[in-house]
Design an enzyme around this catalytic site. Sequence first.
Site, short mmCIF file in Angstrom:
data_model
loop_
_atom_site.label_atom_id
_atom_site.label_comp_id
_atom_site.label_asym_id
_atom_site.label_seq_id
_atom_site.Cartn_x
_atom_site.Cartn_y
_atom_site.Cartn_z
N SER A 4 24.27 44.27 -58.29
CA SER A 4 23.88 44.95 -57.06
C SER A 4 22.72 45.89 -57.34
O SER A 4 22.47 46.26 -58.49
CB SER A 4 25.05 45.76 -56.49
OG SER A 4 25.28 46.92 -57.27
N ASP A 5 21.99 46.28 -56.31
CA ASP A 5 21.09 47.41 -56.45
C ASP A 5 21.95 48.68 -56.38
O ASP A 5 23.14 48.63 -56.05
CB ASP A 5 20.02 47.39 -55.36
CG ASP A 5 18.73 48.06 -55.80
OD1 ASP A 5 18.78 48.92 -56.70
OD2 ASP A 5 17.66 47.72 -55.26
N ALA A 6 21.36 49.81 -56.69
CA ALA A 6 22.12 51.05 -56.80
C ALA A 6 22.89 51.35 -55.51
O ALA A 6 22.29 51.43 -54.43
CB ALA A 6 21.19 52.21 -57.13
N ASN A 7 24.20 51.46 -55.64
CA ASN A 7 25.09 51.79 -54.52
C ASN A 7 25.14 50.72 -53.43
O ASN A 7 25.63 50.97 -52.33
CB ASN A 7 24.71 53.14 -53.89
CG ASN A 7 24.76 54.27 -54.89
OD1 ASN A 7 25.75 54.42 -55.61
ND2 ASN A 7 23.71 55.04 -54.99
N GLY A 8 24.64 49.54 -53.74
CA GLY A 8 24.54 48.50 -52.73
C GLY A 8 25.88 48.08 -52.15
O GLY A 8 25.98 47.79 -50.94
#
Length: 740
Positions: free
Chosen positions: A288-292
């Site tokens: 995932s991207d950050a906090n996605g």
Amino acid sequence: MKLTKEQNEKIEALLSEMTLEEKIGQTNLEAPSIAGGFDVSFEELIEMVNDGRVSQDEFQKMMAGAQRDYHEEDIRLGLVGGMMGDDPVKANELQKIACEQSRLGIPLLMGYDVIHGLRTVYPIAIAEAGSFDTDLFERTAQTAAKESRANGINWNFAPMIDVARDARWGRVSEGPGEDPYLASCFAKAKIRGLQNDRSSALNYVAACMKHFVGYSACESGRDYNTTSMSVSQLHNVYLPPFREAVREGAASVMAAFNDLNGIPCTLNPYTLRTILKETYGMQGFAVSDANGIKECVVHGIAEDEADAGIQSVNAGLDMDMGTHIYKEHLKQAAENGQVSMEVLDDAVRRILRVKMWLGLFDNPYVDENTIRQYQTLPKEHLEISLEAAKKSIVLLKNDGQALPLNKKEKISLAGTLAADRSEVCGAWAMGWKSSDCVSILDGLKNCGADVTYFPCGGPQGEINEEEIAKACEEADTVVAVIGELVTMTGEAASKADIEMPGKQRRMMELFLKHTAAAGKKLITILMNGRPLALGWEAEHLPVLVEAWHLGVQMGNAVAAVLFGDENPSAKLAASFPSVNGQCPIYYNHPSTGRPGSKSKFTSRYLDAPHEALFPFGYGLSYTDFAYSGLNVTEESEALNIQVTVKNTGSREGTEIVQLYMQDITASLVRPVKELKGFLRVHLLCGEEKTVTFSLQKKDMGFYDNEGTYRLEDGSFYIFAGTDSKNCLSQKISLKRQSVC
């Protein structure tokens, strides 16, 4: 990314030994938690550095003084699969815990954003793509890989290969521009550079192509916004660079923040599982991207964090960056059957496969001797950065052949950007030191120019007319540097107004007035991270040099071009509009039934041009090139295309010959032009060469709205020329259905 039979067997043996908690641990990507005087997450701190709220010097001081939790106990328990950071000593410490103190001794992935260089920063991607030099793309990536591995980083969150057609989007600076073919060539070369030199464990990293997919098509160019498109557009425009990167062996992929046609990419089974893993056959893993994952709750597609985690892992997202959702919720989900062991094992197997391919089981540590090597930037790395910077500068306008300059001229260098070393590296450059950076003022001094510096004004603040007048009086030539601050592009830096920021147009009006009165030349250099709306500048300023953000060697590269030591050869990887309202604007737009013209009832504006100010592929030289003799002949599986290029000017130079095609009649409306090839050709004065392209018939098709690739019979235009607008053309009819 191939493994031996023995390596695959070791992975399966590990899987059979792992507890459920240890399997989930491999899907957990952590970042150092910061406590004490600076109480924000590591991700937010990185964002603050990137957007300018925190300087590089402040960042280093905070890191030195902050108390950080590196999750050592979780690593010891086998509950962490990867960490983010660039501290080689700490990387060794954490790897020692993972390999020697955890039950199974599984090493860590150490990830970091190395978008366009670590210590040796080279040009931002949209600039470097304009070199149209795939060998250069590969070599700059090799440099980044070596510096990363020396700093304990074995996983680069790069390349960023989003096709971007809207200059309002801030992250256009990080990618290779608006064209799927050029972006695909860029993607393949970057994967090769990051991953293919396996002569030593110090020479390669795991690449992470991003952002998958359609992130750059966000509505109104606003970062993180929704994305909607047809299946054909997805497959024809936005997916090709990712497909080619997978074919080149990309080890990992990062899911984009956006929703695509209503389904967030973080938990989209069509993109992650059907396309990426089943159709493309990717062997590595998706992160995932950050906090996605957490943001899927805000999207409104997941009831809570547990639901978001379940949907994400089932969709094919293998690793969670920064939310702890997998760590906290997957155990119960697996135990109650909401996530199958088959799905979880597949995710863990993919992560272990990358670690095995990286050689981390045999050599997880950083050699301290190698660390010391990079305290001073290696000469060969600086040479590559300088070459890349020179090849990325685009000459947009040169009225009266004012350039190149003579080193005997007395020069007034104006503009706050000209002397600011912190502004040369561009967005998402994290590891540079200001002492390594060469400003434009530094570069002019380094080459022995007779230069006096006048701040005068810049993207922010007031302008000083007295200084402007003085600069014009005291010089033969004024070189004014204008553009954007680094913080005006990159992530979370979308802009509705992409005309020249601040009062810089007024500054240039004053320079025009005073240089005209004094009979002096005026040269304008642009420093920016996106295509700007330059209608006023193109109309009024006699010379425009697009210098982008070129990295640590920027000043030396600009000086080389200004004085003719380097003949500019770069072309634009993205179209430039005249005014804001033309966005999004791109050369390869679909054919319309009423093409734009001067007639009223056509696809045009009442108050602005309908075409780009400077189109894709555009760029001038200090010499001239003439095209002739386009000849297209058909072979069984390809078109053989030849065109003659002659240097008709007074200097030797390099021309980027560009090949385009148009499918005139098809079952789906096709673009007016599509790039299908390019070649850098160096020509002496008066020299001519015949350039040959082979266009495979199988590459002349398109995807329909069912995602099926189609090869259809019909007529085509083949174009060859200096840019996407100025080309020779020939029409040809083909039968291609049997070629696939």
